[in-house]
Design a protein around this motif. Structure first.
Motif, short mmCIF file in Angstrom:
data_model
loop_
_atom_site.label_atom_id
_atom_site.label_comp_id
_atom_site.label_asym_id
_atom_site.label_seq_id
_atom_site.Cartn_x
_atom_site.Cartn_y
_atom_site.Cartn_z
N ALA A 238 -40.20 82.85 -2.19
CA ALA A 238 -39.08 83.65 -1.71
C ALA A 238 -37.88 82.78 -1.33
O ALA A 238 -38.03 81.64 -0.88
CB ALA A 238 -39.52 84.47 -0.50
N SER A 241 -33.17 85.61 3.06
CA SER A 241 -33.10 87.06 3.18
C SER A 241 -31.71 87.57 2.77
O SER A 241 -30.70 86.87 2.91
CB SER A 241 -33.39 87.46 4.62
OG SER A 241 -33.57 88.86 4.72
N GLU A 331 -32.37 92.12 -2.14
CA GLU A 331 -33.65 92.34 -1.47
C GLU A 331 -33.62 93.67 -0.72
O GLU A 331 -34.51 94.51 -0.88
CB GLU A 331 -33.91 91.19 -0.50
CG GLU A 331 -35.19 91.31 0.30
CD GLU A 331 -35.33 90.23 1.35
OE1 GLU A 331 -36.45 90.04 1.85
OE2 GLU A 331 -34.31 89.57 1.69
N GLY A 351 -35.00 95.56 -3.96
CA GLY A 351 -36.34 95.47 -3.40
C GLY A 351 -36.69 96.71 -2.60
O GLY A 351 -37.78 97.27 -2.73
N LEU A 374 -40.32 91.37 0.00
CA LEU A 374 -39.50 91.92 -1.08
C LEU A 374 -38.95 90.80 -1.96
O LEU A 374 -38.79 89.66 -1.51
CB LEU A 374 -38.34 92.72 -0.49
CG LEU A 374 -38.71 93.88 0.43
CD1 LEU A 374 -37.47 94.39 1.16
CD2 LEU A 374 -39.35 95.00 -0.37
N THR A 376 -36.40 88.41 -3.77
CA THR A 376 -35.09 87.86 -3.42
C THR A 376 -34.50 87.13 -4.63
O THR A 376 -35.10 87.07 -5.69
CB THR A 376 -35.20 86.87 -2.25
OG1 THR A 376 -36.07 85.78 -2.64
CG2 THR A 376 -35.79 87.55 -1.02
#
Length: 434
Positions: A238, A241, A331, A351, A374, A376
């Motif tokens: 990942a 965020s 995301e 996401g 989720l 990214t």
């Protein structure tokens, strides 16, 4: 703080190239991380427990002489749960129940069908035998990560779930341990870093090899997961965020500013973007950012994130906003619109989609129910949220009847000869009665 976040306009001739530059993120590890992880993986693979103990002493400053001192008994997990305030314990239970209820709907069952000649074709669905869950430790206390990773695994029917969580200088998070108790984690080891990933991937004298590793971690953990992929499965590597908010100007600018903050406070590399059809509303959000930012405990991180990778973007209409959103493939996507429902179907790549002014992304992080793990870095174009299906695998069932072999054998023979694979052809032909 008025220059804390850039302003863009989708009408500008260079907009798309500017946007692509803003979205670009290099996820590869630097040479120092790469070399350190490589050394750790080799050592753990070669000496097992001894290497794990040595790295735990060195990096987490824990004076331990055996792996027995690094495994937590179930009684300690239960004690952590019982020791929480009633308010926190109930919040954990509510969140866990909602996550479990949502994921129970994702479970895939085996299926089969019979053809006219008696042949049976199908798919057998089985759970993974053993999964490793990495949870950040120390000051980074994320009980929500425990729930989001462990509960889908348990719903899928994973036989054994092993959690690793570093406890630097013996610092344990009661919330994390309580979440492990609620989620039904089977074993917990107080180890972390690349050495924990290596132990799960290769197995040691004490820690059994797992089939898949899930859960977030720092750059060393991410690089270790990348390297062990193939030996074991992983959820994903990942990136930072992300949140993208689409607004028609109908919401509260303070709400939108705080939603941008909620992602930006994760990390200086986190990305918060607002697309809006109303220039006046963009002005109001910019003013809210300037006014609210000084009140935030993590304001320095937020300010760097917004200045480095954030943007307030004016668009002509919501059709254009959705097209840009699909290019970004975020995301988290918030449809902060007066009438959001018709626009959900316009979003192909995201996401998670949060619909309406009250569907704040922060609820999704903790307790809405859907998974907060989720895709990214634009990977929502081809991947999905973590779910029960990530802990199940599928085997094809092929049961050909004697009658079916007569028809299919001839077809296979023709195709195999065409490919120059005579043994394939002969194998099929041997089943023919003629």
């Amino acid at each position: 703080m008025s220059n804390a976040i850039r302003r863009l306009n989708a009408r500008d001739p260079e907009f798309l190239s500017t946007l692509d530059a803003l979205l670009a993120f290099e996820s590869a590890a630097d040479e120092r991380i790469d070399a350190a992880v490589s050394e750790i993986l080799r050592a753990v693979r070669a000496t097992g427990d001894a290497a794990v103990i040595e790295y735990t002493r060195r990096f987490d400053h824990l004076d331990v002489s055996s792996m027995a001192g690094l495994e937590l008994p179930h009684a300690e997990l239960k004690a952590a749960l019982d020791g929480l305030t009633v308010e926190r314990r109930e919040a954990l239970r509510v969140a866990a129940d909602r996550v479990r209820q949502y994921h129970e709907r994702q479970k895939i069952d085996s299926w089969s069908y019979m053809e006219a000649d008696g042949s049976v074709l199908g798919q057998q669905v089985t759970a993974l035998d053993r999964v490793g869950l990495y949870v950040p430790g120390g000051r980074a206390s994320y009980p929500s990560s425990v729930l989001m990773n462990a509960i889908p695994a348990k719903v899928a029917g994973v036989h054994e779930l092993i959690m690793v969580v570093p406890t630097p200088r013996g610092e344990k998070s009661p919330l994390v341990l309580a979440a492990a108790a609620i989620a039904g984690v089977d074993r917990v080891f107080t180890i972390g870093g690349a050495q924990a990933v290596a132990a799960l991937a290769y197995g040691t004298q004490t820690i059994p090899q797992v089939d898949k590793i899930v859960g977030p971690g720092n750059a060393y953990v991410a690089e270790a997961k990348r390297r062990v992929f193939g030996t074991v499965g992983i959820d994903m590597v990942a990136g930072p965020s992300e949140v993208l908010v689409i607004s028609d100007g109908s919401g509260d600018p303070d709400w939108v500013a705080m939603d941008l903050f909620a992602q930006a406070e994760h990390d200086e590399l986190a990305q918060s973007i607002l697309l809006c059809t109303d220039a006046g509303f963009l002005d109001a959000v910019a003013a809210a950012i300037e006014r609210l930012l000084p009140t935030m405990p993590r304001r320095e991180i937020i300010a760097k994130s917004l200045a480095g990778r954030g943007a307030l973007i004016q668009v002509d209409d919501l059709e254009q906003a959705c097209a840009i959103a699909n290019r970004i493939a975020p995301e988290h996507l918030e449809l902060s619109l007066e009438t959001p429902e018709p626009w959900v179907a316009k979003i192909r790549h995201a996401g998670a989609i949060f619909v309406g002014h009250h569907s704040v992304e922060a609820l999704g992080d903790y307790c809405a129910g859907p998974n907060h793990v989720l895709p990214t870095m634009r990977s929502a174009r081809f991947s999905s949220p973590l779910g029960v299906y990530d802990f199940q695998k599928r085997s094809s069932i092929v049961h050909i009847s004697a009658a079916g072999a007569q028809t299919l054998g001839k077809v296979a023979s023709i195709l195999a000869h065409g490919e120059g694979l005579q043994a394939h052809a002969r194998s099929a032909e041997m089943r023919l009665k003629d």
